[in-house]
Design a protein around this motif. Structure first.
Motif, mmCIF file in Angstrom:
data_model
loop_
_atom_site.group_PDB
_atom_site.id
_atom_site.type_symbol
_atom_site.label_atom_id
_atom_site.label_comp_id
_atom_site.label_asym_id
_atom_site.label_seq_id
_atom_site.Cartn_x
_atom_site.Cartn_y
_atom_site.Cartn_z
ATOM 1 N N TYR A 178 7.300 81.844 38.374
ATOM 2 C CA TYR A 178 8.625 82.303 37.808
ATOM 3 C C TYR A 178 8.626 83.929 38.664
ATOM 4 C CZ TYR A 178 9.106 78.830 34.669
ATOM 5 O OH TYR A 178 9.563 77.515 34.144
ATOM 6 N N PRO B 266 17.293 86.077 34.654
ATOM 7 C CA PRO B 266 17.663 84.809 34.176
ATOM 8 C C PRO B 266 18.868 84.402 34.971
ATOM 9 C CG PRO B 266 17.580 86.033 32.311
ATOM 10 C CD PRO B 266 17.280 87.238 33.216
ATOM 11 N N VAL C 216 9.193 80.668 22.486
ATOM 12 C CA VAL C 216 9.948 81.282 23.611
ATOM 13 C C VAL C 216 9.965 80.112 24.717
ATOM 14 C CG1 VAL C 216 9.810 82.919 25.577
ATOM 15 C CG2 VAL C 216 8.962 83.582 23.273
ATOM 16 N N VAL D 283 10.348 79.310 28.271
ATOM 17 C CA VAL D 283 9.979 80.097 29.628
ATOM 18 C C VAL D 283 10.941 79.513 30.687
ATOM 19 C CG1 VAL D 283 8.181 80.720 30.967
ATOM 20 C CG2 VAL D 283 7.748 80.687 28.580
ATOM 21 N N ASN D 284 11.914 80.124 31.172
ATOM 22 C CA ASN D 284 12.666 79.789 32.351
ATOM 23 C C ASN D 284 12.575 80.871 33.339
ATOM 24 O OD1 ASN D 284 13.936 77.446 31.214
ATOM 25 N ND2 ASN D 284 14.650 78.691 29.489
ATOM 26 N N ASP E 141 10.761 85.948 30.349
ATOM 27 C CA ASP E 141 10.117 85.237 29.138
ATOM 28 C C ASP E 141 8.695 85.280 29.305
ATOM 29 O OD1 ASP E 141 12.643 84.516 28.562
ATOM 30 O OD2 ASP E 141 12.700 82.591 29.686
ATOM 31 N N ILE F 91 7.822 88.420 27.502
ATOM 32 C CA ILE F 91 7.999 88.285 25.940
ATOM 33 C C ILE F 91 6.778 87.713 25.582
ATOM 34 C CG2 ILE F 91 9.225 86.999 24.234
ATOM 35 C CD1 ILE F 91 11.677 87.441 26.107
ATOM 36 N N TYR G 118 0.103 83.957 28.081
ATOM 37 C CA TYR G 118 0.730 83.224 29.452
ATOM 38 C C TYR G 118 -0.345 82.569 30.043
ATOM 39 C CZ TYR G 118 -0.282 87.887 31.754
ATOM 40 O OH TYR G 118 -0.727 89.103 32.219
#
Length: 349
Positions: A121, A128, A178, A180-181, A185, A188, A198
């Motif tokens: 990511y 986003p 959450v 996650v995208n 995220d 967060i 994570y």
């Protein structure tokens, strides 16, 4: 077909009869007349035909790797290593020239790589609005980031790919609430529970937009069985282009030997260091350490921890997890691929 040597002792015959092809049972062939003479009369030495594995070159290396402590690797000595690169100028199409190395990944099949969600990511969607497929370039066969072309035995070994689709481990970020995208995220998750949030179940499989072509410089690593353990093995190494002491990415792929420990041993090490204050180890993770103090840093995350077996093949035992600080004094947390082997194999089938 792969031919494996197999020797049997049949009815006693003279040496001449022993080396006839007809002495071999069905599905087998004679090794050679001279080889058969190495055995007593009545010995039949044949080869048995067996099916090759799906990825027959997994875990093999053509050059002999030079193992060291945070040293330059030999070109093509880690042919499963890939570089995930992020587009620099978002107004121009992505290319090798219009991208920069972000993190690592590992080729586990002819069209799949394994990396960490943090790596994926951060390279593809830092907010986003970004489209992952537009922002990530995956380069296999890479070695020297300074050289535009890196000839190996007269040919350019690099192969470039885009993202077709991806599968995040179903238990990544579980219980966090959450979805996650993108990388925001991930941050967060960090605010909820620190690095461990994570680092748990931190696997993402990325399918390339087309199959790779296996060469000396591009080939997959072997996957472990769920019961595999390399605990205490020092025939393991990490690789990556991560930051050096000057906070710059390395130009040439680096490697360092590691000793990998079992999850229980990792818990014991943390308890010895920190006592009751030791944090809980992230799910589906283990740890490793370099005795001389080499350690991964920014740019290495998502890359492989590979261990060499008695048969000479290399197996992926871990994926490097992201840490906020580069600290050589603590064991390195790695996502334990043996604990996710069933999911990996099911996904890429």
């Amino acid at each position: 077909m792969l031919w494996l040597k197999h020797c049997e002792f049949g009815p006693r015959k003279d040496t001449q009869e022993c080396v006839r092809a007809s002495d071999c049972p069905g599905g087998r062939k004679l090794v050679s007349r001279s080889f058969a003479y190495c055995f007593p009369p009545g010995a039949v030495c044949c080869e048995k035909s067996i099916e090759e594995p799906k990825a027959k070159t997994c875990g093999t290396v053509t050059p002999i790797p030079r193992i060291g402590v945070g040293v330059d690797s030999l070109q093509c000595s880690s042919p499963w290593q890939v570089s995930l690169r992020r587009r620099i100028d978002l107004n121009r199409p992505i290319s090798k020239e219009n991208s920069e190395h972000i993190c690592g990944g590992t080729l586990v099949d002819n069209q799949w790589i394994l990396t960490s969600p943090f790596c994926f990511y951060f390279a593809g969607a830092q907010d986003p609005a970004e489209q992952i497929r537009d922002n990530i370039l995956i380069v296999a066969g890479d070695w020297n980031h300074v050289l535009d072309k890196e000839p190996f035995r007269g040919a350019n070994p690099e192969q470039e790919f885009r993202v077709d689709r991806w599968n995040v481990h179903p238990e990544f970020a579980k219980g966090s609430g959450v979805p996650v995208n993108n990388f925001i995220d991930i941050t967060i998750l960090f605010t909820q529970g620190g690095e461990a949030k994570y680092q748990e179940n931190a696997f993402v499989l990325v399918k390339l937009d087309r199959p790779t072509t296996f060469t000396d410089c591009v080939r997959p690593i072997c996957l472990p069985d769920p019961s595999d353990s390399s605990c205490g093995s020092n025939t393991c190494r990490i690789t990556g282009w991560g930051h050096n002491e000057n906070e710059d990415l390395k130009d040439i792929l680096q490697q360092a030997t590691m000793t990998i420990f079992s999850p229980d041993a990792c818990d014991a090490i943390d308890y010895y260091r920190l006592g009751a204050n030791a944090p809980a180890r992230p799910e589906r993770s283990t740890c490793a350490r370099n005795a001389a103090g080499a350690f991964p840093c920014v740019g290495d995350q998502g890359g492989p921890l590979a261990c060499q077996g008695n048969d000479g093949r290399w197996t992926l035992r871990g994926t490097l997890l992201a840490k906020l600080s580069c600290d050589e004094n603590t064991p390195l947390p790695v996502a334990d691929t043996a604990q996710a082997a069933d999911w990996i194999k099911t996904t890429i089938q």
